[in-house]
Each structure stands twice: as C-alpha cells, then as structure tokens.
Design an enzyme around this catalytic site. Structure first.
Site, PDB file in Angstrom:
ATOM      1  N   ALA A   1      40.901  11.543  10.733  1.00  0.00           N
ATOM      2  CA  ALA A   1      40.615  12.028  12.090  1.00  0.00           C
ATOM      3  C   ALA A   1      39.953  13.399  12.044  1.00  0.00           C
ATOM      4  O   ALA A   1      38.938  13.636  12.719  1.00  0.00           O
ATOM      5  CB  ALA A   1      41.904  12.083  12.911  1.00  0.00           C
TER       6      ALA A   1
ATOM      7  N   GLU B   1      43.065  22.479   5.551  1.00  0.00           N
ATOM      8  CA  GLU B   1      43.914  21.424   4.989  1.00  0.00           C
ATOM      9  C   GLU B   1      45.032  22.067   4.172  1.00  0.00           C
ATOM     10  O   GLU B   1      44.761  22.829   3.242  1.00  0.00           O
ATOM     11  CB  GLU B   1      43.081  20.484   4.116  1.00  0.00           C
ATOM     12  CG  GLU B   1      43.890  19.502   3.293  1.00  0.00           C
ATOM     13  CD  GLU B   1      44.878  18.664   4.113  1.00  0.00           C
ATOM     14  OE1 GLU B   1      44.457  18.043   5.093  1.00  0.00           O
ATOM     15  OE2 GLU B   1      46.093  18.667   3.767  1.00  0.00           O
TER      16      GLU B   1
ATOM     17  N   THR C   1      45.332   8.907   5.374  1.00  0.00           N
ATOM     18  CA  THR C   1      44.163   8.025   5.428  1.00  0.00           C
ATOM     19  C   THR C   1      43.793   7.527   4.033  1.00  0.00           C
ATOM     20  O   THR C   1      43.528   6.347   3.828  1.00  0.00           O
ATOM     21  CB  THR C   1      42.967   8.774   6.056  1.00  0.00           C
ATOM     22  OG1 THR C   1      43.375   9.300   7.316  1.00  0.00           O
ATOM     23  CG2 THR C   1      41.772   7.863   6.241  1.00  0.00           C
TER      24      THR C   1
ATOM     25  N   GLY D   1      46.342   1.320   3.845  1.00  0.00           N
ATOM     26  CA  GLY D   1      45.777  -0.004   3.586  1.00  0.00           C
ATOM     27  C   GLY D   1      44.298  -0.044   3.935  1.00  0.00           C
ATOM     28  O   GLY D   1      43.535  -0.818   3.380  1.00  0.00           O
TER      29      GLY D   1
ATOM     30  N   ARG E   1      54.217  -6.078  13.660  1.00  0.00           N
ATOM     31  CA  ARG E   1      54.904  -5.415  12.544  1.00  0.00           C
ATOM     32  C   ARG E   1      56.377  -5.152  12.861  1.00  0.00           C
ATOM     33  O   ARG E   1      57.237  -5.288  12.000  1.00  0.00           O
ATOM     34  CB  ARG E   1      54.196  -4.097  12.222  1.00  0.00           C
ATOM     35  CG  ARG E   1      52.851  -4.354  11.611  1.00  0.00           C
ATOM     36  CD  ARG E   1      52.037  -3.105  11.417  1.00  0.00           C
ATOM     37  NE  ARG E   1      50.945  -3.385  10.492  1.00  0.00           N
ATOM     38  CZ  ARG E   1      50.172  -2.471   9.939  1.00  0.00           C
ATOM     39  NH1 ARG E   1      50.339  -1.192  10.249  1.00  0.00           N
ATOM     40  NH2 ARG E   1      49.220  -2.803   9.107  1.00  0.00           N
TER      41      ARG E   1
ATOM     42  N   GLU F   1      46.713  10.452  14.189  1.00  0.00           N
ATOM     43  CA  GLU F   1      48.122  10.054  14.278  1.00  0.00           C
ATOM     44  C   GLU F   1      49.004  11.106  14.947  1.00  0.00           C
ATOM     45  O   GLU F   1      50.115  10.805  15.381  1.00  0.00           O
ATOM     46  CB  GLU F   1      48.650   9.718  12.869  1.00  0.00           C
ATOM     47  CG  GLU F   1      49.911   8.886  12.901  1.00  0.00           C
ATOM     48  CD  GLU F   1      50.450   8.556  11.516  1.00  0.00           C
ATOM     49  OE1 GLU F   1      49.685   8.559  10.538  1.00  0.00           O
ATOM     50  OE2 GLU F   1      51.661   8.287  11.424  1.00  0.00           O
TER      51      GLU F   1
HETATM   52  P1  ADP Z   1      44.976  11.073  10.476  1.00  0.00           P
HETATM   53  O1  ADP Z   1      45.032   9.628  10.081  1.00  0.00           O
HETATM   54  O2  ADP Z   1      45.404  11.299  11.868  1.00  0.00           O
HETATM   55  O3  ADP Z   1      43.687  11.714  10.091  1.00  0.00           O
HETATM   56  P2  ADP Z   1      46.146  12.014   8.014  1.00  0.00           P
HETATM   57  O4  ADP Z   1      47.548  11.959   7.574  1.00  0.00           O
HETATM   58  O5  ADP Z   1      45.175  11.135   7.307  1.00  0.00           O
HETATM   59  O6  ADP Z   1      46.126  11.771   9.579  1.00  0.00           O
HETATM   60  O7  ADP Z   1      45.595  13.494   7.878  1.00  0.00           O
HETATM   61  C1  ADP Z   1      46.255  14.605   8.417  1.00  0.00           C
HETATM   62  C2  ADP Z   1      45.990  15.791   7.495  1.00  0.00           C
HETATM   63  O8  ADP Z   1      46.457  17.000   8.118  1.00  0.00           O
HETATM   64  C3  ADP Z   1      46.714  15.680   6.162  1.00  0.00           C
HETATM   65  O9  ADP Z   1      45.794  15.836   5.110  1.00  0.00           O
HETATM   66  C4  ADP Z   1      47.723  16.812   6.209  1.00  0.00           C
HETATM   67  O10 ADP Z   1      48.019  17.365   4.946  1.00  0.00           O
HETATM   68  C5  ADP Z   1      47.024  17.819   7.116  1.00  0.00           C
HETATM   69  N1  ADP Z   1      47.937  18.798   7.734  1.00  0.00           N
HETATM   70  C6  ADP Z   1      49.148  18.565   8.266  1.00  0.00           C
HETATM   71  N2  ADP Z   1      49.687  19.691   8.737  1.00  0.00           N
HETATM   72  C7  ADP Z   1      48.787  20.697   8.498  1.00  0.00           C
HETATM   73  C8  ADP Z   1      48.768  22.108   8.736  1.00  0.00           C
HETATM   74  N3  ADP Z   1      49.794  22.742   9.299  1.00  0.00           N
HETATM   75  N4  ADP Z   1      47.672  22.799   8.365  1.00  0.00           N
HETATM   76  C9  ADP Z   1      46.621  22.172   7.753  1.00  0.00           C
HETATM   77  N5  ADP Z   1      46.604  20.856   7.479  1.00  0.00           N
HETATM   78  C10 ADP Z   1      47.661  20.114   7.853  1.00  0.00           C
END
Ligand code: ADP
Length: 633
Positions: free
Chosen positions: A149, A168, A177, A181, A461, A599
């Site tokens: 996202a 990140e 992501t 799957g 599911r 998400e």
């Molecule tokens: P989506 O499917 O919604 O993109 P993901 O789980 O694939 O969700 O990606 C969310 C990302 O955000 C992850 O890489 C996670 O490590 C990162 N993340 C979560 N909390 C923080 C934060 N406080 N600061 C920076 N990155 C974050």
C-alpha cells in the site's frame, strides 16, 4: 550432566576473566589473519592485522549481505573493534545477523593470532552506533510504511508530481505484502475467457441475485449482476462470467454487510485499473486465473514471482528509477504525527542514529499494515475466536498496528476492529503459509485426523477456520494429486517444490490412497470414502457440504497430503477512511492532511475478507491515497 559442567566451567572462566582482564594487556602473534563466520546472507570473511600488543586493523575480505540492510554494520563494527581494542562491540540495530557475523569472523581470526578471546570480550563495551543526531527534512508527502500500500501510494504521488519520502521501520521494504500468498482478485473478462463456466457457477449467480437483499446496496448490485448475466448468457459469450459488480456483491455478502458500501464500490470499480497499472510497471502474472482460498470465484491472478516478491520488486525498481523524487528510508520508524492547527503537517521518526522531523507540505499517508503480529492488540479486540494467545501468525513481526496509535492521537475513528481473520492454512510448526500444498481451491479437499471431510472447502475463510477449530486438535490434511503437481519439481506458491516438502517430512506422497492413509495415520476406509465423495461432487457440481467450486477429479497418483492448522492472517478493522482515502475523525469529519490505505484501514472487507482481495485493496487504495495526497493545496 555434561551440559551442566560446561555451563559451570564457562561461568568460572568468565568470572576469572572479569576479575582481572579489563585492564590487562593482551598479546598476539604479530601478523595478518583471516576468519570466516555466518553473516545474514552466507559467509563473512574478515581480515585482522595485529602486532604483539594491539589490533592494528580490521578489513572485510568478502561478504554477501545486502548493502541497504547491513552496510552500516560493515562500516562501523571494524572501526569500533580497532578503536576500543575489544570484541565487546554492540551490534548495529536492524543488522544484528551481519553484526554478529562480523564479530564472529574477527574472533576466528584473532583465535589464529593466539589472542585471549575471553579477555577481549570482557573489555569495556564499545558502541558501534554513532552518537544520535537530529535532522529536519521537507517533502510534499510523507508515506509511513513500505509494504504494497505504501509503495503504491508513494509511486502514484510521484506520478502526480509530488516529492515523496517513504519511512519503513524494518530493515527492508515489503511488510506482509512480500510474504503473502499474493493472489490479486479482479474481474478481468479478457483473462477469464479461457475458464469454462459450469452449472454450479451459474447456480451460484442465480442464488445470490435471487435471494432477498439485505439492503439497498445489495439490491442494486443484484439487479445489475442479474442484467449483466442475462446479457452474457444471451450473447453466448465464451469463458467465465464476471464483472466489478459481481465481485462487489460477493465481497459485500462475504463480509456480512458490515463493510462501507461506498468503499466496496470504489474497490470493485478500480481493481482492474490498479492491476494494469502494476503490470505497466513490470509486474508479471501467469496467464491462468484461479480461485485462491476463500476467494469464492475464479478471479485470482497469480504472480510469476513467488509470494509477494513480484509486487515489491516491481515497485522498488520503479522507485530506484525515480529516486530523485522518491526517497525510501529503511530502519526508520514513525513515532508521532506532527499536527499544526488541526492539520497533519509532518511526522517524527527514529532512524538507527538519527531523530528525524519530516515536514509534509501536502499530506501524510499512513500505510503501516495490520496488527496480526500484536498479540495484545488482537486479543483486546478479538470477539470471534477462541483465545488467540498461543495462535501462530502468517504475519511479519512488524505488523503491530503502529498506524492505529499514530492515527488515534490525531483523533481518527476506527471501524471493524473485532474482525480478525484466521486461515485454516498455517504451517503446524511456524503458523506461516509456507509448506501449503494447495494450488487452487478447485483441486484439493481437506480431511481431519479421522480422514473425514468436514466443511465446504470453497467456503469463506472464517467458515472453514471455525469448522477446523471443531476438529480434533484443530488439525487437518490438505489432499491433492498429480493434477496439482505434474512433476516432483512443481512448486507451490512459496517457491517450494513438492519433492523438497516430502523430503522434509512436511508433505507426504503415495501411489495409492491406501498408502497415503497409512503415511498420515488416518483410517484407510475414511480417506477412500472422502476421495470418492469429492469425485462424486465433481460430477454433481454440489455436495452435502454445499461446495460449488470444482474442476477435476482427484484420481491420478502420486497423491499428496500436507498438514495445516489455524493461523492469524489479517486484520479487517482499522482506520476509517472515505473513498478519497482521507482519514475520518471520531466526529465523522475529514482530518486535514491525513490519508490512510492498506491493511491499517477498516471498512472495506467487513467481517471477513475474501481471499485475494487484500492485494487488490492495497493497490486500489494506495493509488487513491497517493494521487489525492499529491493534489492537496
Ligand atoms: P499493506 O499490505 O497495507 O501495505 P504491509 O504489512 O505489507 O501492509 O506493509 C506495512 C509496512 O509498514 C511494513 O513494512 C511495516 O514494517 C511498516 N511499518 C509499520 N509500522 C511502522 C512505523 N511505525 N514506521 C514505519 N514503518 C512502519
């Protein structure tokens, strides 16, 4: 006994060393020595030069670690060892494995130099991390989270002319992501043209469009789908019927009508455009459309690359080509939103050794993913499932719901928080999706420890997982045959060949059903009956469990079985957004300058997300968030 003695001797040695070594002189056999140890990604070889009393230099000979993740460790740890004349060097956060590999390789080299390793380890510890500094930077858009996202939002914001920084917290991009799957649902009549439509498919459409509607949105979707299906039938079009509205109807119904109809509509209308957008950047899908677990209809697109690596690689390649406009900072955790006169104007973040203050001249996008890996949070909200304290998860460790904490302070409203999705597809050892032998819903069925089927394996599911909880030890076997694995080298969705899974004892293969039953320790007669029941269902198009998704009989050896348990997978609830991906506060108003996608948001899937809808969701709303954020002021 032997272990106790070893522990005792080690403790004794440590005591005697601690007692005297901090200030003691250490001697070496002068020369240059090499040592090798395991790094993050294979072997690390370090070279150390010493004279009789000092470590003169430490140099990297070879290593295979990723520079973005481990670069700092390779820069700082050798320098810290020399400046401190010690092996007591702190690891660099976010690069623990590399740090440890460097220290171990240097230790191996110093052993060859005849050094007193225990004494070197007990010297005053040195930090390999430089003193913290602070930095202020300004961008048009700050995106928090580099999963699917966040990267989609960053790229679309850049395409709309904005300068973007993506933060990140983990050492690398990808989030859930990249380990998902990765199936992507979209009505896509062109690519669905090669799928034969059977009577059970037609009956499903007739039932769903003919039942009493739950509300006006469902009634409208039913009418549209009924009309589209009549036209499709009259025109004798080849292939499988599908449309955005049919996808919306199944999504809305499959989530028990608690999703926001406006978001479901935006979702359904944009999945194909977002898919084509990702393809235009280089993303590749196989030509065959399938039905992923819980998707309810064959509209799942299967990436060519394993898991979700294709999406993230595509996005990162794009970002690399546009790095003048998009900056990606890993190991950088957003800790607070900056709010000025009610508007979100920036983000505070913590890097490895830098405290950042980012000003967002246009907007901030929260894309931090779900909270499936946060046991406290999921237990706080879970109302649907038995206690999840000991449940495994398919999620990466960073899925801790940080975005919720950030958004809550800005007054954001949350929706659907108690809807936590479990899959019946967890690896018994880890809870992850690896080792899953199913290739598509139509081509496998499930049996419990007694060798009996117990659910419609094409169902939602939550329905399948609830049924699994009712089976002995909440444990089941996925059964399939050669149709799923034409050769021993055929891979599952996780880049594992069936041959290696069998060799590892994570799947079983047999030339007869009887032999398979013996290998997985279920009664032969029951497994034989289950196969017969499944094959009769293929002929009849429906069975006593209500299953409607069929393709081909399970009748061709080798037969395969793989064990699975329930596992936490996705959190449907989260930050409330509108169709522009703007965050809504607890009074129902837009929070200026704040967007959210992926998400971390709620309201799109309702109580149960259809399999394959998440990848579509994060791309649809990632694009919307990025484009609208770039259009601010
Ligand atoms: P989506 O499917 O919604 O993109 P993901 O789980 O694939 O969700 O990606 C969310 C990302 O955000 C992850 O890489 C996670 O490590 C990162 N993340 C979560 N909390 C923080 C934060 N406080 N600061 C920076 N990155 C974050």
């Amino acid at each position: 006994m032997k272990r106790c003695i070893t522990v005792f001797l080690t403790a004794l040695m440590a005591f005697s060393v601690l007692g005297c070594a901090s200030s003691s002189k250490i001697s070496f056999t002068p020369g240059t020595y090499q040592g090798t140890a395991q790094g993050f990604n294979g072997d690390v070889t370090m070279e150390v030069s010493v004279d009789a009393g000092r470590i003169l230099g430490v140099r990297v000979v070879s290593q295979n670690d990723t520079p973005e993740i481990s670069g700092l460790a390779y820069e700082r740890i050798p320098a810290a060892i020399v400046s401190g004349q010690t092996l007591a060097v702190d690891t660099v956060s976010g690069a623990t494995y590399s740090s440890q590999g460097i220290i171990n390789a240097v230790t191996a080299a110093l052993e060859k130099a005849g050094a007193d390793i225990a004494a070197l380890r007990s010297r005053r510890p040195v930090s390999a991390t430089a003193a913290r500094s602070s930095r202020k930077e300004t961008y048009d858009i700050v995106v928090i989270g580099a999963g699917g996202a966040g990267l989609a939002a960053a790229i679309s914001a850049q395409q709309a002319g904005a300068r973007v920084v993506v933060l990140e917290k983990m050492p690398r991009a990808g989030g859930n992501t990249i380990i998902s799957g990765a199936a992507y649902n979209s009505a896509d009549p062109g690519r669905q043209a090669s799928i034969a439509m059977n009577e059970a498919n037609r009956a499903t459409i007739r039932e769903m469009t003919g039942k009493a509607p739950h509300d006006a949105f469902e009634a409208e979707l039913q009418q549209t789908v009924a009309r589209q299906f009549a036209e499709f039938t009259a025109a004798r079009r080849p292939g499988l019927f599908d449309s955005p509205e049919w996808h919306m109807l199944q999504t809305y119904n499959g989530g028990d009508y608690v999703a926001d109809p406006a978001l479901v509509r935006t979702f359904g209308e944009n999945t194909l455009a977002a898919l084509e957008w990702e393809i235009s950047m280089g993303m590749q899908f196989t030509p065959d459309i399938f039905t992923v677990l819980g998707a309810l209809w064959p509209r799942s697109h299967r990436p060519v690359m394993p898991l979700g690596t294709g999406y993230i690689t595509t996005d990162l390649n794009y970002i690399e080509q546009h790095k003048d406009m998009i900056t990606l900072l890993v190991d950088t955790k957003a800790t607070d939103l900056i709010i000025t006169n009610g508007r979100v104007t920036g983000v505070k973040a913590s890097g490895i050794d830098i405290d950042y203050e980012f000003t967002a001249s246009k907007a901030v996008v929260i894309a931090t993913g779900g909270f499936g890996a946060n046991k406290e949070l999921r237990q706080k909200y879970n109302t649907q499932w038995p206690n999840l304290d000991n449940a495994g998860t398919t999620n990466h460790p960073g899925a801790t719901g940080d975005g919720l904490v950030l958004a809550e302070k800005a007054g954001a409203n949350f929706v659907g928080m108690d809807y936590v999705q479990l899959l019946p597809m967890g690896d018994p050892a880890s809870g992850s999706l690896s080792g899953n032998i199913e290739q598509g819903v139509e081509d496998r069925f499930f049996v419990n420890k007694s060798g009996n089927r117990f659910v419609d394996e094409g169902a939602r599911r939550d329905v399948m997982t609830l049924a699994l909880f009712d089976q002995q030890d909440a444990y089941m076997w996925v059964i399939c045959d050669r149709h799923s694995y034409p050769t021993p080298q055929t891979k599952n969705n996780f880049n594992e060949t069936i041959e290696e899974l069998v060799q590892q004892g994570r799947a079983f293969s047999a030339d007869t059903i009887e032999e398979l039953a013996a290998k997985i320790n279920v009664p032969v007669a029951n497994l034989r009956a289950a196969v017969a029941e499944f094959n009769a269902g293929v002929d009849a198009g429906r069975d006593k469990w209500g299953r409607t998704l069929w393709r081909i009989k399970i009748d061709t050896p080798p037969y395969y079985a793989g064990p699975r348990i329930p596992t936490v997978h996705h959190t449907m609830g989260g930050i409330q957004i509108n169709t522009r991906a703007q965050v809504i506060n607890r009074n129902g108003q837009v929070i200026p300058g704040l967007y959210a996608c992926g998400e971390t948001t709620g309201g799109i899937h309702g109580s149960n997300r259809l399999g394959g809808n998440a990848l579509a969701d994060i791309h649809v709303f990632g694009r919307i968030a990025g484009t609208n954020a770039a259009a601010e002021r």
